[in-house]
Design a protein around this motif. Structure first.
Motif, PDB file in Angstrom:
ATOM      1  N   TYR C 208       3.732 -38.776  51.348  1.00  0.00           N
ATOM      2  CA  TYR C 208       4.468 -38.839  50.076  1.00  0.00           C
ATOM      3  C   TYR C 208       3.527 -38.574  48.908  1.00  0.00           C
ATOM      4  O   TYR C 208       3.820 -37.803  48.003  1.00  0.00           O
ATOM      5  CB  TYR C 208       5.095 -40.219  49.992  1.00  0.00           C
ATOM      6  N   GLN C 209       2.380 -39.206  48.971  1.00  0.00           N
ATOM      7  CA  GLN C 209       1.379 -39.040  47.922  1.00  0.00           C
ATOM      8  C   GLN C 209       0.981 -37.570  47.819  1.00  0.00           C
ATOM      9  O   GLN C 209       0.892 -37.004  46.729  1.00  0.00           O
ATOM     10  CB  GLN C 209       0.161 -39.892  48.272  1.00  0.00           C
ATOM     11  N   ALA C 210       0.789 -36.968  48.978  1.00  0.00           N
ATOM     12  CA  ALA C 210       0.399 -35.548  49.000  1.00  0.00           C
ATOM     13  C   ALA C 210       1.504 -34.670  48.421  1.00  0.00           C
ATOM     14  O   ALA C 210       1.256 -33.718  47.683  1.00  0.00           O
ATOM     15  CB  ALA C 210       0.069 -35.132  50.420  1.00  0.00           C
ATOM     16  N   GLN C 211       2.757 -35.009  48.762  1.00  0.00           N
ATOM     17  CA  GLN C 211       3.886 -34.224  48.243  1.00  0.00           C
ATOM     18  C   GLN C 211       3.903 -34.260  46.722  1.00  0.00           C
ATOM     19  O   GLN C 211       4.131 -33.246  46.056  1.00  0.00           O
ATOM     20  CB  GLN C 211       5.206 -34.783  48.767  1.00  0.00           C
ATOM     21  N   TRP C 212       3.697 -35.415  46.187  1.00  0.00           N
ATOM     22  CA  TRP C 212       3.715 -35.548  44.733  1.00  0.00           C
ATOM     23  C   TRP C 212       2.521 -34.856  44.099  1.00  0.00           C
ATOM     24  O   TRP C 212       2.622 -34.288  43.021  1.00  0.00           O
ATOM     25  CB  TRP C 212       3.780 -37.017  44.327  1.00  0.00           C
ATOM     26  N   GLU C 213       1.395 -34.931  44.780  1.00  0.00           N
ATOM     27  CA  GLU C 213       0.218 -34.207  44.284  1.00  0.00           C
ATOM     28  C   GLU C 213       0.526 -32.723  44.195  1.00  0.00           C
ATOM     29  O   GLU C 213       0.240 -32.064  43.196  1.00  0.00           O
ATOM     30  CB  GLU C 213      -0.972 -34.420  45.230  1.00  0.00           C
ATOM     31  N   GLU C 214       1.117 -32.226  45.271  1.00  0.00           N
ATOM     32  CA  GLU C 214       1.468 -30.803  45.326  1.00  0.00           C
ATOM     33  C   GLU C 214       2.447 -30.448  44.205  1.00  0.00           C
ATOM     34  O   GLU C 214       2.287 -29.435  43.523  1.00  0.00           O
ATOM     35  CB  GLU C 214       2.101 -30.508  46.692  1.00  0.00           C
ATOM     36  N   TYR C 215       3.423 -31.309  44.014  1.00  0.00           N
ATOM     37  CA  TYR C 215       4.413 -31.073  42.969  1.00  0.00           C
ATOM     38  C   TYR C 215       3.738 -31.019  41.601  1.00  0.00           C
ATOM     39  O   TYR C 215       3.992 -30.123  40.805  1.00  0.00           O
ATOM     40  CB  TYR C 215       5.479 -32.164  43.022  1.00  0.00           C
ATOM     41  N   ARG C 216       2.859 -31.952  41.356  1.00  0.00           N
ATOM     42  CA  ARG C 216       2.178 -32.000  40.052  1.00  0.00           C
ATOM     43  C   ARG C 216       1.309 -30.770  39.857  1.00  0.00           C
ATOM     44  O   ARG C 216       1.271 -30.198  38.766  1.00  0.00           O
ATOM     45  CB  ARG C 216       1.327 -33.266  39.938  1.00  0.00           C
ATOM     46  N   THR C 217       0.637 -30.391  40.915  1.00  0.00           N
ATOM     47  CA  THR C 217      -0.200 -29.202  40.812  1.00  0.00           C
ATOM     48  C   THR C 217       0.653 -27.980  40.487  1.00  0.00           C
ATOM     49  O   THR C 217       0.325 -27.184  39.615  1.00  0.00           O
ATOM     50  CB  THR C 217      -0.942 -28.962  42.133  1.00  0.00           C
ATOM     51  N   LYS C 218       1.757 -27.843  41.202  1.00  0.00           N
ATOM     52  CA  LYS C 218       2.608 -26.671  41.004  1.00  0.00           C
ATOM     53  C   LYS C 218       3.206 -26.630  39.615  1.00  0.00           C
ATOM     54  O   LYS C 218       3.204 -25.578  38.955  1.00  0.00           O
ATOM     55  CB  LYS C 218       3.725 -26.646  42.054  1.00  0.00           C
TER      56      LYS C 218
END
Lengths: 434, 492, 451
Positions: C208-218
């Motif tokens: 989940y943390q990684a998903q949100w990281e990815e979202y923020r990066t994008k």
């Protein structure tokens, strides 16, 4: 010859180590029934207190224990426990409480008392030399699910001995009775879930009175049995249940009546008046107006936990703390019990808090020593340091009702007893872990 | 809209009268047919017309809808209080109201002397108009074994947010008769199962068909957080579980709306958001109804609800006498339950209730009066009190505890209409509004006052004495025994 | 009673934040004991501690002669003031629920605890699941609302539970003793499963943390992506991973304690406190190495098999092995006399007076990360104070006055005084209810209390 004499002395020495004769000297003696004796000593011979004085030496063969200026108190008594009958509450197989059936006077707690229970040394380590052990935990059918009324006989047990037989100071000391109660609708949060419709107060009251009259009927049966037995009538058959009740109806065995609420105490008193039986009121949570009634009839009380919550939201915050003082002021004789197993060792601390809230300190001490002994009919045997009594003694570095105090030594019937337990052993063992 | 006779009049008798008359007329025609053709032809025409109507419209009498209630005390609520005025009804609407009205010639006149006319009362939250659900459908312990264990909010337990009360409204609901007998003409009606209880409808309490009763929908989403499932039955089981579930739903809604918008703008390369009818239901909800009875619950809801980012109302409010200032500041619509806390009938005499409980019982009825005095708007809701007598008694209790009659009427009429966004069309007596009225003999809530007429969407009803005095559950068969108990005074 | 007590609280707290407590035995806990000492409180903070301190003009003086002042007691394990259920036990990981949402400031046990000297509680979710709900630290500001009770600045927590309790629903239905239709079993039913639940949840949290990281990066790059669903269950676990949320883990047996420390090591977070931790003495070394605190019972044991090896020496032994230990209550009743519990470590393990007092003051304060403002009588700290009539470690003692932030929340004398008045007020309400206009049987009220 010298070898023989040496051997004889050795034998004496061995004997002395196991013996129940000892002189404990250089202690402050707290007899409880009399004034404190500074720089005193207690001589125990063959398990009995021979002398309380200032003796500094004893005759040959009597071991001498130097109290090093510490304190000597009577061994304390927990007047209501299930010690020996229950090991781990959550494991049903290790619990022997609350047998099935409404009237079970013939059951005796002492015969199921496990002398190897780990609770015994644990409780002992807190300075408690005897407990009353009871056949029920008072939950009124919580375990067996039935309406048990007379659950069996409780016994006063020493916390040392090879067998329960040896440990029974007073077997069959009391007949335990769970006085009927009216369960107010809505008090049991699980009743609704279990599908039982909440009973109305009228229904509960009717049930309550029905139970009371049922108990009276049972006592009448006992009386009829007694009459037939005494008259040695033809065709008389021995009935173990009714036989077990004979002590109750002739007043030699008190009924240990669990009556928590004022109404129940009132009805229990009326019951004892009517049936002419002796009662002890156990675990009352309120006194209400019953003080004078109890005093008038010399009905003693075994108080449960002082460290408890008030029953009702609006009760004064210190209600359970002040209850012992209330009984004291009403002139009612009482002692303390914890009515459990896990915290049986803490009965001295319960007494101390009662003293914080109005009970005189000396009374608090009496309520875990001499009062308990007297209420259970062994007042001439234990409960104080007096000549002729059984030598149940504890050596402490202070007031035994204080947690800061250490219990340094213990004698039960004159024999020095170990204060080790599972707890001390685990402590020692794991202290050493590198 | 045809004028209908009150259902309270024996319908069958009326119907058979119609047919008798028709046959009589037919018979008459047969005898006289050779006397005057013209006359008989016209009569024949009307016969055919009546038959056609009867056949086509199936058991309805077309009675003209124009009614004037003349020279009555009219409490308009939105306008002035008119001590002697006339209100005109036509076609289900209020044609006009005023002191110096000209009464149209075709209007049926009701003499308003001694009568008080109020806007029809509005129940702020109820299940009126909905058929009683069969017990089995509610989910008993017996069904628990067959239901799979709920793993969390993602399983959407007890979520009926998309169900519409409007779809189930029926004029056949047995509670309606008692409701009208108490002077109610409208209700904010919600289905009552589950946590998210669905989209409510503002309905008028009479009609031929359910759908005719709908005034507006959806008017809101009722949310309940009381523990129903019990230990071991699945999520949620504790209050904190309920609250976290509600919170999660609205977070999901937020994400759902963003996802839908983003996807709609350009779906290329994106995973489509999964259709979720429970979120659709929330999306459609113009406001939320949240429970708050005790003081700390009220305080809690006022902190919790704003997180959900929807307008909300609180219902319950019995301990609100401790939070009047807070509620004034919060400025949210309030629904006060008419089910005042009472001493249990069968209490153990030695079980003394707590001070807090006693205080609640003593002061809950004062909440409406206190709110009114503080200038805080509120409405009432029945909360399961369904009989006319009990409703009246409950309202009277509020008046006895400090609520003025005028404020009570306001809370029963225009305020709930405002709360649900229908104040422009109902909730008071004003020209052009829906003809929802209650006509009482005497002033509202007085012991001796009776309800003479109730107009629902202009349909006239004359509640019987029995239905006004009946105890709960006696809606169909009022019994005299219960009436006696009523006369005896306090029942609790 | 509550109304009177609330009024008392209100009256007591008006302008009461500057005062002097004079001539008492001051048990600072961290800086020794001062006989015939004084403490000056100014604006709710401890301004001076020592002998011979004079009060500013006009400030009230509390005479502490013969009395004992100690820091307000802190309980690391409480379930008081929770409304609507202590456990969301329906699921194995209920981290989405939050005790903060259901605080009930009207719980009378708050007042009763105050009367026992308690000033701060770590209010926890129950132990029905391996990962329980989010927890909160409160000050027992009786009379205030829920928001006002929250201890400002105290880091929030989350409750874990190991051992028997979280696996109980995994047994065959009869294990519960409930009658009626069988309940579907809830995973886990063994200690192995308990570990699995924790590992699984944190695995999900990392994803989940990684998903949100990815979202923020994008989105930072300007891409239009749909945000991941905000999952209330995983959010607090991410906070644990980020060190923003403390873990308080209920545990008993040595093997499960060790298990949890290893899971935390693997996952990259720390266990803040082990709760109950009755066999902690066996793995004290590992606990100390990890840096977890231990919050235990003074002498509870034997009520279930996992408590059978419990000893009252646990606290002392762990302390000797370098673990930060506190004593807790986990009970509305026990929380009223934690000072008496503290005394037991002097008997069971030979700890000193200050070490004993620390068990219920500075130690739990450190465990909860609030020791910069509470837990001892030191200048600069909040005036959370309790005045006892005897030494608090004596079984004969009782609290007389309790202050939080310099506001007095309990006064025994005033409590005693208020009782008669309260009884009168209650009687008025009872009488009003007991006399209906005309009873159904036409006679005098047969119902109504006899008191």
């Amino acid at each position: 010859m010298r070898k023989l004499v040496g051997l004889v002395f050795c034998a004496f020495g061995l004997f002395a180590a196991e013996s129940n004769s000892v002189l404990i000297r250089n202690v402050t003696v707290h007899p409880v029934t009399g004034p404190v004796v500074e720089n005193g000593s207690v001589l125990v011979v063959d398990g009995k207190i021979e002398e309380v004085g200032h003796r500094t030496s004893a005759r040959a063969g009597v071991r001498v224990v130097d109290g090093k200026g510490m304190h000597l108190y009577p061994g304390m008594i927990n007047a209501a426990t299930n010690v020996g009958l229950a090991e781990i509450e959550a494991i049903r197989d290790s619990v022997d409480l609350d047998e099935i059936g409404e009237f079970n006077p013939q059951l005796r707690a002492e015969i199921a008392f496990n002398p190897s229970s780990e609770h015994i040394p644990v409780v002992r380590a807190a300075g408690i030399t005897s407990v009353i052990t009871l056949p029920s935990d008072g939950s009124r059918g919580g375990r067996s699910g039935t309406g048990s009324v007379i659950t069996g006989q409780g016994a006063l047990m020493h916390l040392d001995g090879w067998t329960w037989e040896e440990m029974a100071v007073r077997p069959m000391a009391v007949m335990e009775m769970l006085f009927p109660e009216i369960r107010a609708a809505g008090r049991n949060p699980f009743a609704a879930q279990a599908g039982a419709g909440a009973r109305t107060f009228q229904e509960e009251e009717r049930q309550y009175h029905a139970e009371l009259s049922h108990i009276s009927d049972f006592l009448e049966d006992v009386r009829r049995y007694k009459k037939a037995k005494d008259a040695k009538g033809p065709g008389f058959e021995r009935d173990l249940k009714l036989e077990a009740m004979l002590g109750v109806i002739d007043g030699t065995q008190p009924l240990f009546v669990r009556a928590e609420r004022e109404r129940m105490i009132k009805d229990a008193i009326a019951f004892s008046d009517k049936e002419k039986v002796k009662i002890i009121i156990a675990d009352p949570r309120e006194m209400g107006a019953m003080g004078p009634e109890l005093k008038k009839r010399d009905i003693p009380v075994v108080l449960g936990k002082v460290l408890a919550l008030p029953e009702h939201e609006d009760d004064p915050y210190d209600e359970p703390y002040t209850l012992p003082a209330e009984f004291y002021k009403a002139g009612v004789k009482f002692c303390f019990g914890t009515f459990d197993v896990e915290f049986a060792r803490n009965v001295p601390f319960e007494a101390a808090q009662a003293a914080a809230f109005g009970l005189p300190k000396e009374e608090a001490l009496k309520a875990v020593t001499i009062n308990s002994a007297e209420i259970f009919g062994v007042g001439s045997q234990i409960g104080s340091i007096d000549k002729g009594k059984t030598a149940d003694l504890i050596l402490t570095d202070g007031d035994p009702l204080e947690a800061r105090t250490n219990i340094k030594g213990m004698f039960i019937a004159g024999k020095e007893v170990s204060l080790e337990s599972r707890h001390t052993r685990e402590y020692e063992k794991w202290l050493k872990r590198p | 809209m045809a004028l209908r006779y009150s259902l309270e009049i024996d319908f069958r008798r009326w119907l058979s009268n119609c047919f008798v008359n028709w046959f009589a007329l037919a018979g008459h025609c047969r005898k006289k047919i050779f006397r005057s053709c013209d006359r008989y032809v016209s009569r024949l025409k009307s016969l055919i017309w009546t038959t056609g109507l009867l056949a086509g419209l199936a058991l309805r009498a077309e009675v003209p809808s124009a009614i004037a209630i003349k020279d009555a005390h009219i409490v308009t609520v939105s306008g002035e209080d008119l001590p002697k005025a006339t209100v005109l009804l036509r076609g289900g609407l209020i044609e006009d109201v005023g002191a110096q009205l000209t009464i149209p010639a075709d209007a049926w006149v009701i003499d308003g002397a001694g009568l008080t006319v109020y806007p029809g009362f509005v129940n702020g939250l109820s299940n009126w108009g909905l058929p009683v659900a069969p017990v089995a459908a509610r989910g008993t312990a017996a069904t628990a074994t067959t239901e799979p264990r709920v793993h969390g909010p993602e399983d959407r337990p007890q979520n009926y947010s998309y169900e519409r009360a409007a779809d189930s409204v029926t004029p056949a609901d047995t509670k309606l008769e008692a409701a009208r007998a108490a002077g109610f003409t409208s209700s904010a009606t919600f289905l009552d199962r589950g946590i998210f209880r669905g989209l409510g409808a503002f309905i008028d309490l009479a009609g031929e068909k359910g759908r005719e009763m709908i005034v507006a929908e959806p008017i809101g989403q009722e949310i309940s957080v009381t523990r129903g499932a019990g230990f071991g039955r699945g999520f949620p089981s504790a209050l904190m579980g309920y609250l976290s579930y509600v919170r999660q739903m609205f977070l999901d809604l937020n994400q759902y709306q963003e996802a839908k918008a983003l996807y709609a703008a350009n779906p290329v390369g994106l995973h489509r958001p999964e259709y979720d009818h429970t979120l659709e239901g929330l999306e459609e909800s113009p406001r939320l109804l949240l429970p708050a009875v005790e003081s700390q619950q009220i305080e809690r809801m006022l902190v919790f609800a704003p997180e959900l980012k929807k307008p909300f109302a609180l219902y319950g409010l019995h301990e609100a006498f401790k939070d009047i200032d807070l509620l004034k500041q919060a400025n949210v619509p309030l629904l006060v339950s008419l089910k005042w806390p009472e001493k249990p009938r069968d209490a153990d005499p030695t079980d003394v209730p707590s001070y807090r409980e006693l205080e609640l019982r003593a002061q809950a009825p004062s909440v409406p009066g206190l709110l009114a005095k503080a200038g805080v708007k509120f409405a009432f809701y029945s909360d399961g009190v369904d009989s006319a007598a009990d409703l009246k008694k409950a309202l009277k209790k509020a008046l006895d505890s400090g609520l003025t009659r005028a404020d009570a009427i306001r809370a029963l009429t225009l305020t709930p209409a405002e709360m649900y966004g229908v104040a422009d069309r109902t909730g008071s007596i004003a020209k052009g509004k829906i003809a929802n009225l209650v006509v009482m003999k005497g002033e509202a809530f007085d012991d001796k006052t009776t309800v003479e007429y109730v107009f629902v969407d202009g349909m006239q009803f004359k509640p019987s004495k029995e239905s006004q005095q009946a105890a709960p559950g006696a809606g169909r068969r009022p019994s005299l025994d219960i009436a006696e108990e009523e006369i005896d005074g306090d029942r609790l | 009673m509550r109304k009177i007590l609330l009024l008392l609280a209100a009256v007591c707290s008006l302008n009461a934040q500057t005062f002097l407590i004079r001539n008492a035995t001051i048990l600072t806990v961290t800086k020794g004991t001062i006989e015939n000492g004084s403490v000056l409180v100014e604006n709710g903070k401890i301004a001076a501690v020592g002998k011979n301190i004079s009060a500013p003009t006009g400030a009230p003086v509390v005479d502490g002669t013969g009395q004992f002042l100690m820091p307000g007691i802190i309980d690391c394990h409480s379930h008081t003031a929770i409304e609507g259920g202590v456990n969301e036990g329906s699921v194995s990981d209920s981290s989405m629920v939050n005790i903060k949402d259901v605080l009930n400031p009207t719980d009378i046990n708050i007042y009763r605890a105050l009367a026992g000297g308690l000033t701060v509680s770590n209010v926890l979710h129950g132990s029905a699941n391996a990962i329980g709900g989010q927890t909160i630290v409160v000050k027992l500001r009786w009379g205030k609302n829920a928001q006002q009770m929250i201890f400002e600045g105290a880091k929030p927590g989350i409750k874990f539970a190991l051992g028997e309790n979280p696996k109980r629903q995994g047994y065959p239905p009869q294990g519960f003793g409930l009658t009626g239709p069988t309940l579907e079993r809830r995973y886990p039913g063994t200690r192995m499963g308990v570990e699995d639940v924790i590992r699984e949840s944190f695995n999900e949290a990392k994803i989940y943390q990684a998903q949100w990281e990815e979202y923020r990066t994008k989105t930072a790059r300007g891409e239009k992506v749909i945000a991941p669903r905000k999952d209330l269950r995983l959010e607090p676990l991410v906070e644990v991973l980020n060190g923003q949320r403390y873990v308080h883990a209920h545990c008993y047996r040595a093997d499960e304690i060790l298990m949890l420390l290893r899971v935390a090591d693997d996952m990259g977070f720390k266990i803040r406190t082990l709760q109950h931790v009755l066999e902690g003495y066996k793995v004290a070394k590992e606990i100390a190495a990890h840096g977890a605190g231990a919050s235990t019972f003074s002498d509870w044991w034997s009520y279930k098999i996992e408590a059978y090896d419990a000893t009252p020496y646990n606290a002392a032994l762990m302390t000797k092995k370098g673990v930060l230990v506190s004593l807790n209550s986990d009970s509305d009743e026990l929380q009223r006399h934690l000072n008496l519990e503290a005394a037991k470590v002097m008997r069971y393990g030979g700890l000193s007076q200050d070490e004993a007092l620390a068990m219920v003051t500075i130690n739990p304060a450190k465990q909860l990360g609030i020791d910069n403002s509470v837990g001892s009588i030191e200048v600069g700290k909040s005036a959370d104070l309790v005045l006892f009539d005897q030494h608090p470690l004596s079984g004969y003692s009782k609290p007389l006055k309790v202050w939080i932030d310099g506001n007095q929340y309990f006064d025994r004398a005033k409590d005693l005084e208020a009782r008669a008045d309260f009884a009168k007020k209650k009687k008025v309400l009872l009488d009003k209810e007991a006399t209906p206009a005309r009873g159904p049987r036409g006679g005098a009220a047969t119902e109504g209390p006899s008191q």
